[in-house]
Design a protein around this motif. Sequence first.
Motif, PDB file in Angstrom:
ATOM      1  N   GLU A 180       1.749   8.923  -6.325  1.00  0.00           N
ATOM      2  CA  GLU A 180       2.232  10.291  -6.185  1.00  0.00           C
ATOM      3  C   GLU A 180       3.295  10.609  -7.247  1.00  0.00           C
ATOM      4  O   GLU A 180       3.301  11.698  -7.827  1.00  0.00           O
ATOM      5  CB  GLU A 180       2.813  10.493  -4.783  1.00  0.00           C
ATOM      6  N   LEU A 181       4.186   9.648  -7.487  1.00  0.00           N
ATOM      7  CA  LEU A 181       5.210   9.861  -8.515  1.00  0.00           C
ATOM      8  C   LEU A 181       4.594  10.008  -9.904  1.00  0.00           C
ATOM      9  O   LEU A 181       4.983  10.884 -10.681  1.00  0.00           O
ATOM     10  CB  LEU A 181       6.203   8.691  -8.509  1.00  0.00           C
ATOM     11  N   GLN A 182       3.616   9.131 -10.204  1.00  0.00           N
ATOM     12  CA  GLN A 182       2.968   9.204 -11.508  1.00  0.00           C
ATOM     13  C   GLN A 182       2.266  10.545 -11.702  1.00  0.00           C
ATOM     14  O   GLN A 182       2.334  11.133 -12.784  1.00  0.00           O
ATOM     15  CB  GLN A 182       1.971   8.053 -11.658  1.00  0.00           C
ATOM     16  N   GLN A 183       1.616  11.021 -10.641  1.00  0.00           N
ATOM     17  CA  GLN A 183       0.954  12.325 -10.736  1.00  0.00           C
ATOM     18  C   GLN A 183       1.977  13.433 -10.946  1.00  0.00           C
ATOM     19  O   GLN A 183       1.766  14.363 -11.738  1.00  0.00           O
ATOM     20  CB  GLN A 183       0.116  12.578  -9.464  1.00  0.00           C
ATOM     21  N   ARG A 184       3.091  13.321 -10.226  1.00  0.00           N
ATOM     22  CA  ARG A 184       4.147  14.327 -10.387  1.00  0.00           C
ATOM     23  C   ARG A 184       4.717  14.305 -11.798  1.00  0.00           C
ATOM     24  O   ARG A 184       4.954  15.351 -12.397  1.00  0.00           O
ATOM     25  CB  ARG A 184       5.250  14.073  -9.362  1.00  0.00           C
ATOM     26  N   PHE A 185       4.914  13.102 -12.336  1.00  0.00           N
ATOM     27  CA  PHE A 185       5.443  12.983 -13.697  1.00  0.00           C
ATOM     28  C   PHE A 185       4.434  13.495 -14.722  1.00  0.00           C
ATOM     29  O   PHE A 185       4.816  14.105 -15.726  1.00  0.00           O
ATOM     30  CB  PHE A 185       5.814  11.532 -13.997  1.00  0.00           C
ATOM     31  N   GLN A 188       0.822  -1.207   0.000  1.00  0.00           N
ATOM     32  CA  GLN A 188       0.000   0.000   0.000  1.00  0.00           C
ATOM     33  C   GLN A 188       0.857   1.258   0.000  1.00  0.00           C
ATOM     34  O   GLN A 188       0.554   2.234  -0.691  1.00  0.00           O
ATOM     35  CB  GLN A 188      -0.933  -0.011   1.215  1.00  0.00           C
ATOM     36  N   THR A 189       1.960   1.192   0.783  1.00  0.00           N
ATOM     37  CA  THR A 189       2.858   2.343   0.817  1.00  0.00           C
ATOM     38  C   THR A 189       3.487   2.588  -0.559  1.00  0.00           C
ATOM     39  O   THR A 189       3.555   3.728  -1.042  1.00  0.00           O
ATOM     40  CB  THR A 189       3.968   2.123   1.861  1.00  0.00           C
ATOM     41  N   ARG A 190       3.940   1.485  -1.189  1.00  0.00           N
ATOM     42  CA  ARG A 190       4.538   1.631  -2.519  1.00  0.00           C
ATOM     43  C   ARG A 190       3.514   2.095  -3.548  1.00  0.00           C
ATOM     44  O   ARG A 190       3.818   2.905  -4.437  1.00  0.00           O
ATOM     45  CB  ARG A 190       5.169   0.306  -2.951  1.00  0.00           C
ATOM     46  N   ALA A 191       2.285   1.564  -3.425  1.00  0.00           N
ATOM     47  CA  ALA A 191       1.235   1.979  -4.361  1.00  0.00           C
ATOM     48  C   ALA A 191       0.947   3.476  -4.224  1.00  0.00           C
ATOM     49  O   ALA A 191       0.798   4.194  -5.218  1.00  0.00           O
ATOM     50  CB  ALA A 191      -0.034   1.165  -4.129  1.00  0.00           C
ATOM     51  N   LYS A 192       0.899   3.939  -2.956  1.00  0.00           N
ATOM     52  CA  LYS A 192       0.668   5.359  -2.723  1.00  0.00           C
ATOM     53  C   LYS A 192       1.835   6.187  -3.257  1.00  0.00           C
ATOM     54  O   LYS A 192       1.644   7.226  -3.915  1.00  0.00           O
ATOM     55  CB  LYS A 192       0.478   5.603  -1.228  1.00  0.00           C
ATOM     56  N   MET A 231      16.766   8.200  -9.875  1.00  0.00           N
ATOM     57  CA  MET A 231      15.944   9.313  -9.385  1.00  0.00           C
ATOM     58  C   MET A 231      16.800  10.450  -8.851  1.00  0.00           C
ATOM     59  O   MET A 231      16.471  11.624  -8.998  1.00  0.00           O
ATOM     60  CB  MET A 231      14.986   8.820  -8.300  1.00  0.00           C
ATOM     61  N   LYS A 232      17.908  10.101  -8.212  1.00  0.00           N
ATOM     62  CA  LYS A 232      18.785  11.128  -7.638  1.00  0.00           C
ATOM     63  C   LYS A 232      19.926  11.500  -8.582  1.00  0.00           C
ATOM     64  O   LYS A 232      20.855  12.203  -8.185  1.00  0.00           O
ATOM     65  CB  LYS A 232      19.336  10.643  -6.300  1.00  0.00           C
ATOM     66  N   ASN A 233      19.814  11.017  -9.820  1.00  0.00           N
ATOM     67  CA  ASN A 233      20.776  11.370 -10.870  1.00  0.00           C
ATOM     68  C   ASN A 233      22.216  11.125 -10.423  1.00  0.00           C
ATOM     69  O   ASN A 233      23.038  12.033 -10.344  1.00  0.00           O
ATOM     70  CB  ASN A 233      20.594  12.834 -11.308  1.00  0.00           C
ATOM     71  N   TYR A 234      22.511   9.856 -10.115  1.00  0.00           N
ATOM     72  CA  TYR A 234      23.863   9.494  -9.699  1.00  0.00           C
ATOM     73  C   TYR A 234      24.873   9.531 -10.851  1.00  0.00           C
ATOM     74  O   TYR A 234      26.073   9.442 -10.623  1.00  0.00           O
ATOM     75  CB  TYR A 234      23.854   8.085  -9.078  1.00  0.00           C
ATOM     76  N   LYS A 235      24.357   9.612 -12.090  1.00  0.00           N
ATOM     77  CA  LYS A 235      25.215   9.708 -13.281  1.00  0.00           C
ATOM     78  C   LYS A 235      26.176   8.522 -13.369  1.00  0.00           C
ATOM     79  O   LYS A 235      27.391   8.680 -13.472  1.00  0.00           O
ATOM     80  CB  LYS A 235      25.990  11.025 -13.292  1.00  0.00           C
ATOM     81  N   LEU A 236      25.572   7.329 -13.310  1.00  0.00           N
ATOM     82  CA  LEU A 236      26.394   6.131 -13.465  1.00  0.00           C
ATOM     83  C   LEU A 236      27.093   6.122 -14.817  1.00  0.00           C
ATOM     84  O   LEU A 236      28.207   5.625 -14.952  1.00  0.00           O
ATOM     85  CB  LEU A 236      25.518   4.883 -13.328  1.00  0.00           C
ATOM     86  N   GLU A 237      26.420   6.663 -15.836  1.00  0.00           N
ATOM     87  CA  GLU A 237      26.957   6.816 -17.187  1.00  0.00           C
ATOM     88  C   GLU A 237      26.371   8.088 -17.775  1.00  0.00           C
ATOM     89  O   GLU A 237      25.392   8.632 -17.237  1.00  0.00           O
ATOM     90  CB  GLU A 237      26.568   5.611 -18.067  1.00  0.00           C
ATOM     91  N   PRO A 238      26.923   8.574 -18.890  1.00  0.00           N
ATOM     92  CA  PRO A 238      26.298   9.741 -19.539  1.00  0.00           C
ATOM     93  C   PRO A 238      24.870   9.480 -20.008  1.00  0.00           C
ATOM     94  O   PRO A 238      24.137  10.422 -20.266  1.00  0.00           O
ATOM     95  CB  PRO A 238      27.236  10.004 -20.739  1.00  0.00           C
ATOM     96  N   GLY A 277      14.560  11.155 -17.477  1.00  0.00           N
ATOM     97  CA  GLY A 277      14.346   9.925 -18.229  1.00  0.00           C
ATOM     98  C   GLY A 277      13.258   9.056 -17.623  1.00  0.00           C
ATOM     99  O   GLY A 277      12.460   8.445 -18.345  1.00  0.00           O
ATOM    100  N   ILE A 278      13.201   8.971 -16.289  1.00  0.00           N
ATOM    101  CA  ILE A 278      12.176   8.167 -15.619  1.00  0.00           C
ATOM    102  C   ILE A 278      10.792   8.750 -15.864  1.00  0.00           C
ATOM    103  O   ILE A 278       9.830   8.026 -16.151  1.00  0.00           O
ATOM    104  CB  ILE A 278      12.472   8.067 -14.110  1.00  0.00           C
ATOM    105  N   ALA A 279      10.679  10.062 -15.778  1.00  0.00           N
ATOM    106  CA  ALA A 279       9.386  10.710 -16.019  1.00  0.00           C
ATOM    107  C   ALA A 279       8.910  10.473 -17.446  1.00  0.00           C
ATOM    108  O   ALA A 279       7.732  10.181 -17.685  1.00  0.00           O
ATOM    109  CB  ALA A 279       9.503  12.206 -15.738  1.00  0.00           C
ATOM    110  N   GLN A 280       9.825  10.566 -18.402  1.00  0.00           N
ATOM    111  CA  GLN A 280       9.461  10.353 -19.801  1.00  0.00           C
ATOM    112  C   GLN A 280       8.932   8.924 -20.015  1.00  0.00           C
ATOM    113  O   GLN A 280       7.932   8.720 -20.687  1.00  0.00           O
ATOM    114  CB  GLN A 280      10.674  10.597 -20.699  1.00  0.00           C
ATOM    115  N   PHE A 281       9.638   7.940 -19.444  1.00  0.00           N
ATOM    116  CA  PHE A 281       9.191   6.551 -19.611  1.00  0.00           C
ATOM    117  C   PHE A 281       7.849   6.325 -18.916  1.00  0.00           C
ATOM    118  O   PHE A 281       6.961   5.664 -19.466  1.00  0.00           O
ATOM    119  CB  PHE A 281      10.229   5.580 -19.056  1.00  0.00           C
TER     120      PHE A 281
END
Length: 919
Positions: free
Chosen positions: A401-406, A393-397, A879-886, A893-897
């Motif tokens: 919220e993330l989907q609405q933000r995106f 339920q916590t993850r669903a909530k 989500m926190k843009n760790y920049k593992l690669e360029p 990118g997550i919001a777009q997908f």
Amino acid sequence: MDKQNSQFRPSQGFQPNQGNQTPQPNFIQPRGEINITHPQAQLVINKEPQFQQGGGQPQFIQQFQQQQFINNVNLPLQIQPIQTIDIEIKNYQTKIDEKQKEISQFQQTLTDVQVEVNDLNTQIENLELELQQINKSNKKFEDQLFQQNYQKENERTQLNKNIKLSKKEKQNLQFEIKQKQDKYLIQEQLNQNNNQANEIQAKNLEMQYENINQLEKENKALEQQLSRISLQQKDVELIDKFESLKKELLDFDQQIQQSQQQLKEKEDKKKILKQNLFSKDQTISMMREQKRKIDKKIKISQEDIQQYKLEMSKQENSLQGKSKIIVQQEQILHQSKLELPNVYQKLQDEDHKLIKQIKDNSIESKQQEKTNSKILLNQKKKEQADLLESNKQTRAKQLKELQQRFRDSHGQLEICFLIDCTGSMDPYKKQAELCVEKSMISVKNQTQRDTLWSLICYQDKAELKQLGIYKQLQFTDQTQQVTEFLQRTRCTGGGDAPEDLDGAIKQMINNLQWKTKFKIAMLICDAPCHGTNFHDFGRNQDHYPDDDLTQAIELMIQNDIFFIGIIFTSITNKMFEEIRKIYQRHNKQEYFFLYDLRNAQPDKIFESLVGVLTKVSQTATQTNVRNTKVQTRGKISIEAATKENQVPQSPIEMLCKLLLEKQPNLNDFVSETFRVFRIEFSDQKFNEKYLEIQTIGVDDFKQIEEGQWSCLRSKAPFAKGAMKSAYLMIKQSQNASKQKEFYVCKTPLDQKPFKTFQMAVQECLVHLIAQKWMKKFNRDLDEGIKQKEIKKRYPQVIYSDLLIFLDAQGNYWIAERFFEGEFVKYNNNYGYVNQDQSDLNKIGNSFSAYTFVKSNFNYLICDIQGVKCCFTDPAICTMKNYKLEPTDLGNEGIAQFTVSFNLVKNTCQEILQILDINI
């Protein structure tokens, strides 16, 4: 533009002056005279002599007779000679009249010839327009015909030069004719003042007229010859070139047919191989599944055996203690047996009861222990289920919220119409209304994004001074508001040919309340902007000839506004071409789109506009771009592909097919010996760190040496991706009958291998993480299918193993086994999702959604692509843009997908339900 000024439009007769061409003379004059226009002089020759009102003789004859009358008064003795002269003068005048008539006829003939020359020039221009249309219709063959077009342009330029030289020679001849005619007028005046020289002058005039006639004939012959030669030369050249192009097209079509036949044969072979390979893959998958089940059963059996051994050991210890007690009791009983036989029997009975009681107690205790264990297990299961439900339920909530933000940040498009509302634009305004009504649904279906609409209805600077601001509508999601606004707007005004597009763009940027990330402006006009650099009208037809649209276009570039230009009339061509150059100078060509709707049906223009807006909306949101996007590179414009979801064969794939049949050219390869290592990421390390991906480092991987390989490596890379160059590697084998093994070796784009082992492993990091995630995905999918008793089976997808090659110079190469087949991209790292209905596409996009949910929304594995069931080259957006690669585009990118995933959500629903993922 106002309808009163419609003469400035080509469609209503206006033809702007092209460059510095010399104006063509107008040879059509009122009846009774011929007006020959020359840059330096002008001559008017009357067809008929002018008569005074009171007499029927020519004026100069009457003047001559009056002069003779005066002379006769003073010379009465010379009446007879004067009469004779008078008769001769009349005869001479008659000849002059005849010559004048001949000259008039000649001039009329010259006029007709000039009209014919003009008609021929018009035909030439029409032929040139037809040639341009042919070039446009054959645009796909531009590369093959570029050299011919270039040569044709040179020949056309030379022909125009020849025509200009011929026109200049013609003008020189006309000037000489004028000089002759001027001399004739002078001689005629002298004849009127000098009676004694009339006969000599008449002879001179006759000779001069003969010369004039001769010159006119020569001029006529030259012009006819010039026109005939020019037309013949053009016709022959055009016919020859057309036949040549036609022949080349036929040859090219034959080559294409042959290639298609060959490709068809290869495709048939490939299908057979695919079927065989697929059956083998299925067999291997079934064997793997059976092996996995057997291994699982063995593991369970081993655990049961171990548990049974422990219980047996406990029971044996307990029995040993009891046996000692029994032995002691038996000894006591044996001693008592001799003394007290009856007591012995009694004790023996008690002993049997005791043993039975011990056994009964042991069984009861075991049963009680089992009951207690079950109760504890049920309690733990309930607690675990409650915890899982709470977490679910916590993850669903959190997901909601993330989907609405995106959706708020990336789920909307803002579209502004820049509409020219001068007099001639009323039909286009109606088409814009219909476009808004139809586009909202189309854009939503193709991009999963809502649309906001706004309008700037501009005219010219005179109207701007009166209004203070052009009519505008702020962004709204109600199409009815847009329609009503356009219906209230009247199309009027427009003082000169160009309109104030510069003011409209600046008002759009400064006055409208832009809020979303994706911004589009569509220009609907039939006239260019002010500024002679942007049109061909000339300074006289532009009240603001020094205006410059460049700054307004640069403002749109700075604000990341996608700009759509629509061509309704040819007079806007130069403006759009200059706008394209501005985008090219700023390296932002992907933000400018130009569409030609001149051939669209007037009442169907809105359908074309809907298609244009939908396509550009897809591009603006990057949902149809199949390439990988990197942080150091801008957005990528649309490229033509062979299929919607497939890319053409790579050079490496074609080369591998060739090398399967023939021996490689050793001049293109380097023979090397490598130490080969396989990289492994342990399950323990993955389970410890997969939620905190930024903590995964090179030390978490171990290397397993595979041995030494002798290989052939290509000297130069055969392909380049967004971040790496690719070389071909062939593993050599002493067994000639063994099939060749091909590998793709990857290096950074500078084409240099890695200097250290750690650098090479760091480059593999994302691939190895995705490999572990795919294994976890497969386990969970199999478990879900088993629990839910689902009969459908999905293909087992893997990320291939990566190898690291160490060469003799101490350099490290990353290598991956090459698999033959179609390379398919299922999504990218900036919102593109493949909408194919295949199982592999469902798995690819479901896998991305799965990693996002199971990582507690910390990151998303995307850029899913590969050949058949073997995936490769993934990207990770954190989500926190760790920049593992360029290729880590972070939150963007997550919001777009997340927004684009709705396009394929229904097709992936079955897999998501098996995995208990609600997204």
